[in-house]
Scaffold this active site. Structure first.
Site, short mmCIF file in Angstrom:
data_model
loop_
_atom_site.label_atom_id
_atom_site.label_comp_id
_atom_site.label_asym_id
_atom_site.label_seq_id
_atom_site.Cartn_x
_atom_site.Cartn_y
_atom_site.Cartn_z
N CYS A 56 5.20 20.30 -57.94
CA CYS A 56 5.56 18.96 -58.44
C CYS A 56 6.86 18.43 -57.84
CB CYS A 56 5.68 19.00 -59.96
SG CYS A 56 4.57 20.18 -60.76
N CYS A 129 8.08 16.38 -62.13
CA CYS A 129 7.23 16.95 -63.18
C CYS A 129 7.60 16.40 -64.56
CB CYS A 129 7.34 18.47 -63.14
SG CYS A 129 6.04 19.32 -64.06
N ASP A 130 6.65 16.51 -65.47
CA ASP A 130 6.62 15.75 -66.72
C ASP A 130 7.96 15.52 -67.43
OD1 ASP A 130 4.00 16.32 -66.06
OD2 ASP A 130 3.41 16.86 -68.10
N SER A 477 -1.88 17.15 -73.42
CA SER A 477 -1.60 16.89 -72.01
C SER A 477 -2.08 15.49 -71.66
CB SER A 477 -2.34 17.92 -71.17
OG SER A 477 -2.45 17.46 -69.85
FE1 FES Z 1 4.11 19.20 -62.81
FE2 FES Z 1 1.64 18.21 -63.53
S1 FES Z 1 3.33 17.20 -62.66
S2 FES Z 1 2.47 20.21 -63.83
#
Ligand code: FES
Length: 569
Positions: A56, A129-130, A477
């Site tokens: 990511c 990432c998230d 998710s």
């Molecule tokens: Fe990192 Fe999906 S953006 S796990």
């Protein structure tokens, strides 16, 4: 919010350049090869969430070089530092998933700490990432230094048997294999091609949702975040961000002028219009709390009820992030929303323009099939709703699917924790019509409010995605599909009513009435809660124990600290 150079004596003009007593500090700048001239320039922190533990964010160190080149070219002196990131995908369905939401707080705290430790004039945050995007914005709200954020970019889609695939296909393949629709060999073949390189998960899951949100919050210029991680154009965009932060410093534009109620409203509207992840609810509440902006979870319901999904992106639609970028990305979404009268046009972007001014420079109707108009959307009807009721007095998030019943009533199947629930689904013990209660997975109870993707993907894979409702104090998710209710607050570990549910109780989900009800009478519910005892903490010490002891309600964004509310201007 605290101005970093106001009230606490910090800032590069606090004598660092000439005061004798600052000589020890200067000696370390000389040790790094800096010159007198470098120290006379604006000092700009460049915070990355680079990590080689996941795809990511793995392009961020390279991007940071380009950001720094842009800063230098514009007359500044950059200082790069790194904070952590935790992959949601790699930990999914394991103990590791407990760390994901916790990492948002650690990212915010660590950027804040470095930002306070040295006299920076401005800061750039590279996020992917998230949790990294919201964590960084939370830190920027606290620091209130002139700042710009850059989303490091989505992954390209993989190709498998003639179609685009993403990590969502990978997870759902497991459910399909379990019911015999795919062979194990198919799954093993897919895993080699689903994720072709650097970047975040490749459709409208949480990371891309939050990346786009940065633009609508005003902390990123519209557009550069849409460029894929592996697109060479990303490097030029990063250099532009370096130049932009210098301009932001010169204008002394601070997050407190950007992160207003109008900006948060715009971000919620864009979240809804893009069919974004319900994790965005949690993160925008958290950013509001850190910025001292009063924002109720009910505002998400109000906006979700009137804003359609205009982007046709997976997981609710057909296209992937690369298609979104090709269709014009966030500037085109902004244009459509402004033309429909759905944006607070006076909200300020970090580029110095208002949202209305930015939209005026974007052509109408440029998004083709991928980004539609509000008048002819990709999907009408709300994609999520906020429910309250005796099972969720502080609120919860209902993720709607196309075939959602208006009122669903069914027997409760209660599980304490994800593992026993997953086992029951795999054993075929969950039947159509059941309401699966999955508790002690909230922010404190998990701890860490895990995403229940393994559970929801197993339900979808077994064809139960539309006929079984999942009710949990955990999260979903962005990849999740199906009819489900998460973020139930107060959570079971805090003695919320979810803790009182028992196998066989009837649970009612009244979507038009916006209620989640346990159909037992009040006296019985009170008696059960009186008998309730908190479970033994899974992690009595360490970071997870510390987090469990300090995290607040999901209905307030599950933050571990929050600024006092700002008075409206
Ligand atoms: Fe990192 Fe999906 S953006 S796990």
């Amino acid at each position: 919010m605290n101005h970093a150079d106001g009230g606490n004596g910090r800032g590069k003009h606090d004598g660092m350049l000439d005061a004798l007593e600052r000589a020890p500090a200067r000696s370390h700048y000389w040790a790094m090869g800096l010159t007198d001239e470098d120290l006379r320039k604006p000092l700009i922190a460049v915070a990355t969430t680079w990590s080689e533990t996941m795809p990511c964010n793995m392009n961020q160190r390279r991007l940071a070089e380009h950001v720094k080149a842009g800063i230098r070219a514009a007359g500044g002196t950059p200082f790069e530092f790194n904070t952590i990131a935790v992959s949601d995908n790699l930990g999914m369905g394991t103990e590791g998933q407990r760390t994901s939401l916790v990492s948002r707080e650690v990212i915010a705290d660590s950027i804040e700490l470095v930002g306070r430790a040295q006299p920076f004039d401005g800061i750039v945050c590279l996020v992917g990432c998230d949790k990294t995007g919201p964590g960084a914005v939370m830190a920027l709200a606290r620091l209130d230094l002139p700042a710009v954020a850059l989303y490091s970019g989505s992954m390209a889609a993989g190709r498998w048997r003639g179609r685009d695939v993403t990590i969502q296909d990978m997870w759902e393949a497991l459910g399909q294999e379990a019911v015999g629709e795919l062979a194990a060999a198919d799954v093993l073949e897919l895993e080699r091609v689903a994720c072709p390189g650097a970047g975040t998960c490749a459709a409208q899951y949480t990371a891309n949702t939050m990346g786009q949100t940065l633009d609508f919050l005003g902390m990123s210029p519209f557009g550069p975040g849409d460029i894929l991680a592996t697109d060479p154009a990303k490097e030029g965009a990063a250099e532009g961000i370096g130049a932009l932060v210098m301009d932001v410093v010169a204008r002394d534009l601070r997050p407190s002028a950007i992160l207003t109620h109008a900006a948060l409203t715009n971000a919620i509207t864009a979240l809804v219009a893009s069919g974004g992840s319900t994790n965005g609810v949690l993160h925008l509440l958290a950013i509001a709390r850190e910025a001292g902006v009063e924002l109720s979870i009910d505002e998400f319901d109000r906006i979700a009820a009137r804003v359609p999904i205009i982007t046709d992106l997976k997981p609710t639609g057909r296209f992937v992030a690369a298609d979104f970028a090709r269709a014009g990305g966030t500037p085109v979404v902004l244009k459509e929303l402004v033309e429909a009268g759905l944006m607070e046009e006076g909200a300020l972007n970090v580029d110095g323009r208002t949202v209305g001014e930015i939209a005026a420079g974007v052509p109408s109707g440029a998004g083709g099939e991928v980004i539609r108009s509000v008048a002819a959307p990709a999907k009408s009807g709300a994609q999520f709703a906020i429910l309250r009721g005796n099972l969720a007095p502080e609120g919860c998030v209902l993720k709607l699917s196309g075939a959602a019943e208006e009122v669903h009533r069914g027997p409760a199947r209660v599980f304490d924790g994800e593992r026993s629930c997953s086992a029951a689904i795999r054993a075929g013990a969950i039947k159509p019509g059941d309401v699966v209660v999955l508790r002690y997975e909230g922010p404190a109870g998990g701890p860490g409010m895990r995403e229940m993707l393994a559970v929801t993907a197993a339900l979808v894979g077994r064809g139960l995605g539309e006929s079984v409702v999942l009710v949990t104090d955990g999260r979903f998710s962005g990849v999740t599909r199906g009819l489900m209710i998460g973020h139930v607050a107060p959570e079971a570990a805090h003695g919320g009513p979810l803790a009182a549910a028992r196998d066989g109780d009837t649970i009612e989900i009244d979507i038009p009435g916006r209620e989640l009800r346990l159909l037992v009478d009040d006296a019985e519910l009170d008696a059960r809660l009186l008998d309730w005892e908190p479970p033994t903490p899974l992690y009595p010490s360490g970071v997870l124990g510390k987090y469990a002891g300090s995290v607040g309600s999901a209905s307030d964004g599950a933050v571990t600290s929050a600024a006092p509310l700002r008075q409206p201007a």
